[in-house]
Design a protein around this motif. Structure first.
Motif, PDB file in Angstrom:
ATOM      1  N   SER A  37       0.834  -1.207   0.000  1.00  0.00           N
ATOM      2  CA  SER A  37       0.000   0.000   0.000  1.00  0.00           C
ATOM      3  C   SER A  37       0.869   1.259   0.000  1.00  0.00           C
ATOM      4  O   SER A  37       0.558   2.238  -0.692  1.00  0.00           O
ATOM      5  N   ARG A  51      -4.688   2.356   2.117  1.00  0.00           N
ATOM      6  CA  ARG A  51      -4.533   2.326   3.568  1.00  0.00           C
ATOM      7  C   ARG A  51      -3.291   1.518   3.955  1.00  0.00           C
ATOM      8  O   ARG A  51      -3.158   0.360   3.574  1.00  0.00           O
ATOM      9  N   ASP A  76      -4.334  -3.681  -5.590  1.00  0.00           N
ATOM     10  CA  ASP A  76      -3.643  -3.988  -4.331  1.00  0.00           C
ATOM     11  C   ASP A  76      -4.220  -5.302  -3.801  1.00  0.00           C
ATOM     12  O   ASP A  76      -5.351  -5.335  -3.318  1.00  0.00           O
TER      13      ASP A  76
HETATM   14 MG   LIG Z   1      -1.779  -3.006   2.352  1.00  0.00          MG
END
Ligand SMILES: [Mg+2]
Ligand SMILES: Nc1nc2c(ncn2[C@@H]2O[C@H](COP(=O)(O)OP(=O)(O)O)[C@@H](O)[C@H]2O)c(=O)[nH]1
Length: 207
Positions: A37, A51, A76
């Motif tokens: 992330s 996040r 992601d």
């Molecule tokens: Mg992550």
């Protein structure tokens, strides 16, 4: 290729909600806490797009991000290898990943993130065996380069490339903290989108 615009699209927890609308995707895979992330936020120049967490293994979601208003998507993927995850959660993760790889026809490439400080683990090897199985091209990105000295980075690249049976030239060194690697990643994305990616890929037939 430059990432000029990035926005969060949707989080998906179940196979039935996987996006299958033909938009080109580049996915980001790796252990929980490896820096997936953070890397997305760094290359998209937004601190809170994806996040991040210092506590590994909490999210079991596929997070989709739109790049340059429909040019492609960054995906992601939920992390693997977190010891405290229950057996049933692990099964759910494996099922979701299998469905994602098997049915995402516009998936062009996977960035597999590994922590540059460590050799790869069984989970990383399994992920790469999986990508071989599905015939999905990948590039390894070594994260958290800010934690190592220059000579240590060179040494770790050798160790990781030998463990994964890939060329050292197929490992991009990155750090979200020191802001390193964005140019290389953008260059790679440009090759991927142009379909030129096979030119310098150096992957062994078997690992
Ligand atoms: Mg992550
Ligand atoms: N030193 C350093 N820490 C990082 C870097 N990237 C991520 N982290 C830290 O590693 C932890 C996990 O990051 P995160 O992006 O949430 O990992 P993810 O679980 O793979 O998405 C957080 O505490 C981050 O601050 C990096 O390049 N350098």
């Amino acid at each position: 290729m430059q990432i000029k615009q990035a926005s969060f699209l949707i989080s998906v927890a179940d196979s039935e909600h996987i996006l299958r609308d033909g938009v080109v995707e580049i996915a980001i895979a790796g252990k929980s806490n490896v820096g997936k992330s953070s890397l997305i936020n760094y290359i998209c120049s937004q601190s809170k797009l994806a996040r991040t967490s210092s506590e590994p293994g909490r999210t079991r979601l596929i997070n989709y991000f739109d790049i340059n208003k429909g040019e492609f998507r960054l995906v992601d993927l939920p992390g693997y290898g977190y010891a405290k995850v229950s057996k049933s959660e692990q099964m759910k993760w494996a099922r979701l990943m299998e469905d994602y790889f098997a049915t995402s026809e516009a998936l062009k490439h996977v960035f597999v993130l590994v922590d540059l400080r460590h050799d790869v683990g069984a989970n990383d090897k399994q992920m790469i065996a999986y990508l071989h199985h599905y015939g999905i091209p990948f590039t390894v990105i070594g994260t958290k380069a800010d934690k190592l000295k220059r000579n240590e980075i060179i040494k770790q690249k050798k160790i990781i490339s030998s463990s994964l049976a890939i060329g050292e030239g197929n490992i991009i060194v990155a750090s979200a903290v020191a802001r390193v690697g964005k140019d290389d990643i953008e260059q790679r994305i440009e090759q991927i989108l142009a379909d030129d990616e096979y030119i310098d890929i150096d992957v062994a037939d078997e690992i």
